[in-house]
Design a protein around this motif. Structure first.
Motif, short mmCIF file in Angstrom:
data_model
loop_
_atom_site.label_atom_id
_atom_site.label_comp_id
_atom_site.label_asym_id
_atom_site.label_seq_id
_atom_site.Cartn_x
_atom_site.Cartn_y
_atom_site.Cartn_z
N ASP A 100 0.88 -1.30 0.12
CA ASP A 100 0.04 0.10 -0.05
C ASP A 100 0.99 1.33 0.09
O ASP A 100 2.12 1.19 0.12
N ILE A 101 0.23 2.49 -0.20
CA ILE A 101 1.12 3.62 0.07
C ILE A 101 1.01 4.23 1.39
O ILE A 101 2.07 4.55 2.17
N GLU A 102 -0.16 4.57 1.93
CA GLU A 102 -0.29 4.94 3.33
C GLU A 102 -0.29 4.24 4.34
O GLU A 102 -1.01 3.35 4.42
N MET A 103 1.08 4.25 5.12
CA MET A 103 1.15 3.38 6.19
C MET A 103 2.04 4.10 7.25
O MET A 103 2.94 4.83 6.95
N PRO A 104 1.55 4.10 8.45
CA PRO A 104 2.53 4.62 9.58
C PRO A 104 4.00 3.99 9.38
O PRO A 104 3.89 2.82 9.01
N GLN A 105 4.87 4.81 10.01
CA GLN A 105 6.20 4.43 10.30
C GLN A 105 6.77 4.26 8.70
O GLN A 105 8.02 5.48 8.77
N MET A 106 6.71 3.82 7.65
CA MET A 106 7.33 3.98 6.54
C MET A 106 5.88 3.79 5.46
O MET A 106 5.35 2.68 5.48
N ASP A 107 5.99 4.62 4.35
CA ASP A 107 4.91 4.42 3.64
C ASP A 107 5.57 3.73 2.22
O ASP A 107 6.68 3.05 2.21
N GLY A 108 4.34 3.41 1.27
CA GLY A 108 4.84 2.24 0.32
C GLY A 108 6.04 3.10 -0.62
O GLY A 108 6.74 2.21 -1.20
N HIS A 109 6.05 4.31 -1.09
CA HIS A 109 6.87 4.73 -1.72
C HIS A 109 8.33 4.50 -1.40
O HIS A 109 9.14 4.21 -1.86
N HIS A 110 8.18 4.97 -0.03
CA HIS A 110 9.84 4.86 0.55
C HIS A 110 10.17 3.41 0.77
O HIS A 110 11.34 3.27 0.70
N LEU A 111 9.21 2.87 1.10
CA LEU A 111 9.38 1.04 1.14
C LEU A 111 10.16 0.66 -0.20
O LEU A 111 11.16 0.07 -0.23
N THR A 112 9.36 1.02 -1.22
CA THR A 112 9.73 0.51 -2.61
C THR A 112 11.23 1.24 -3.16
O THR A 112 11.99 0.65 -3.46
N LYS A 113 11.31 2.68 -2.61
CA LYS A 113 13.06 3.02 -2.69
C LYS A 113 13.86 2.58 -1.98
O LYS A 113 15.07 2.26 -2.58
N ARG A 114 13.59 2.18 -0.84
CA ARG A 114 14.66 1.33 -0.16
C ARG A 114 15.10 -0.10 -0.65
O ARG A 114 16.13 -0.32 -0.66
N ILE A 115 14.10 -0.63 -1.11
CA ILE A 115 14.22 -2.00 -1.72
C ILE A 115 14.85 -1.83 -2.93
O ILE A 115 15.99 -2.64 -3.13
N LYS A 116 14.62 -0.85 -3.89
CA LYS A 116 15.41 -0.88 -5.12
C LYS A 116 16.75 -0.18 -4.93
O LYS A 116 17.51 -0.27 -6.06
N SER A 117 17.32 0.32 -3.98
CA SER A 117 18.59 0.98 -3.51
C SER A 117 19.15 -0.17 -2.83
O SER A 117 20.38 0.17 -2.45
N HIS A 118 18.73 -1.34 -2.32
CA HIS A 118 19.32 -2.25 -1.52
C HIS A 118 19.95 -3.45 -2.55
O HIS A 118 19.24 -3.83 -3.14
N PRO A 119 21.29 -3.52 -2.41
CA PRO A 119 22.14 -4.27 -3.23
C PRO A 119 21.35 -5.81 -3.32
O PRO A 119 21.64 -6.60 -4.48
N LYS A 120 20.98 -6.28 -2.36
CA LYS A 120 20.40 -7.62 -2.19
C LYS A 120 19.05 -7.69 -2.47
O LYS A 120 18.47 -8.76 -2.69
N LEU A 121 18.16 -6.71 -2.51
CA LEU A 121 16.71 -6.71 -2.48
C LEU A 121 16.16 -6.25 -3.98
O LEU A 121 15.03 -6.36 -4.33
N GLN A 122 17.09 -5.40 -4.58
CA GLN A 122 16.70 -4.39 -5.71
C GLN A 122 16.18 -5.51 -6.94
O GLN A 122 15.61 -4.81 -7.64
N ALA A 123 16.27 -6.70 -6.89
CA ALA A 123 15.87 -7.67 -8.02
C ALA A 123 14.43 -7.95 -7.66
O ALA A 123 14.02 -8.30 -8.64
N LEU A 124 13.79 -7.81 -6.35
CA LEU A 124 12.48 -8.06 -5.99
C LEU A 124 11.58 -7.07 -7.17
O LEU A 124 11.59 -6.09 -6.81
N PRO A 125 10.71 -7.72 -7.77
CA PRO A 125 9.61 -7.03 -8.12
C PRO A 125 8.79 -6.25 -7.11
O PRO A 125 8.22 -7.02 -6.30
N VAL A 126 8.08 -5.21 -7.26
CA VAL A 126 7.42 -4.46 -6.43
C VAL A 126 6.10 -3.94 -7.14
O VAL A 126 6.11 -3.24 -8.14
#
Length: 300
Positions: free
Chosen positions: A233-259
């Motif tokens: 989802d996008i709207e979530m306390p602590q960390m929203d979905g856009h920031h979660l996606t950004k963190r995944i895509k900038s993480h060397p071991k996670l960036q291959a995961l489709p979001v």
């Protein structure tokens, strides 16, 4: 106060702007992204046999829109005050007007400043998704999607849409899903199981989901051996979905995961935000059949 969706926040910053409004002098908030404009009250035409929350209909620039009285939603005394306002909103591919007793200001805050409601206010039918603490008061973020789902169940996720896809076997595929609404977590869980996706790990915010993904990545050589897709989802306390996606895509071991982002805030005007952070796809709630087809496409 007049406002249109001229929100300037950069995508993925984990920030949001909320419109603070009052009902019976209690403070509540709605995401600016959901707000088209704020207008003075107009004459409402009652509709026979409508839901108790609905005051009636108004005509606004050629559109006929329902007016939901937030006093009725919250179970407090209805009143028409000198400061009453109509908040014209759009989300879940629908427009609706919320009658409130006052609109006070706009706050720009980080999602990590928004606390999860206490256990007293949580549960499948909770109407509160977050609490913003102030010095002498607090602002409650309301679950407007659940309010509209109660008024019109047809606007929600419907399992029967998925049944049309026929028998499927997807039990060997692991999905990590971040969704703060207990009601929508249950609906998503039931629907994904109907679609054959039985192994779904749910988290109520992006921060918990990201911590889990990091721990899995540390334990496995290839993250896609353990997790095949992230749904958020996008709207979530602590960390929203856009920031979660950004963190995944900038993480060397996670960036291959489709979001895939599955949110009531997916519109033509806002899709660029998900694209900027690297999401593979963005589906608007409640298009669950389309979501399943996109999961099928990216989870191979």
């Amino acid at each position: 106060m007049n406002h249109t969706n001229g929100i300037l926040l950069e995508s993925g910053t984990n920030e949001l702007e909320i419109v603070e409004f009052e009902v019976q002098h209690n403070k509540f908030g709605i995401n600016v992204i959901k707000v088209k404009e704020i207008i003075q009250p107009k004459t409402v035409i009652p509709v026979p046999h409508s839901h108790p929350y609905v005051k009636g209909l108004i005509q606004l620039r050629g559109e006929v829109l329902p007016v939901v009285d937030m006093a009725r939603v919250l179970g407090v005394k209805e009143e028409e005050t000198a400061t009453s306002k109509y908040i014209v909103s759009e989300f879940n591919q629908q427009k609706v007007i919320f009658h409130v007793h006052n609109v006070t200001q706009i706050h720009r805050i980080s999602w990590d400043q928004i606390d999860k409601p206490s256990e007293v206010y949580t549960g499948v039918h909770s109407g509160i998704i977050g609490v913003i603490k102030q010095q002498e008061s607090m602002i409650l973020l309301l679950d407007f999607e659940s309010i509209m789902l109660e008024i019109n169940p047809e606007t929600g996720i419907r399992v029967e849409q998925v049944k049309k896809l026929g028998p499927r076997e997807r039990s060997n595929k692991k999905i990590v899903a971040a969704e703060d609404s207990p009601l929508l977590r249950k609906l998503l869980n039931d629907t994904l199981k109907e679609a054959g996706y039985e192994d779904v790990e749910f988290f109520e915010n992006g921060a918990d989901a990201f911590r889990y993904l990091e721990s899995v990545a540390e334990e496995s050589g290839d993250i896609k051996d353990s997790v095949q897709l992230v749904l958020t989802d996008i709207e979530m306390p602590q960390m929203d979905g856009h920031h979660l996606t950004k963190r995944i895509k900038s993480h060397p071991k996670l960036q291959a995961l489709p979001v895939i982002i599955f949110s009531s805030l997916i519109t033509n005007d806002l899709k660029h935000k998900g694209e900027m952070v690297g999401a593979e796809d963005q589906i608007s709630k409640p298009e669950i059949a389309e979501l399943i087809l996109k999961i099928d496409q990216h989870i191979l």
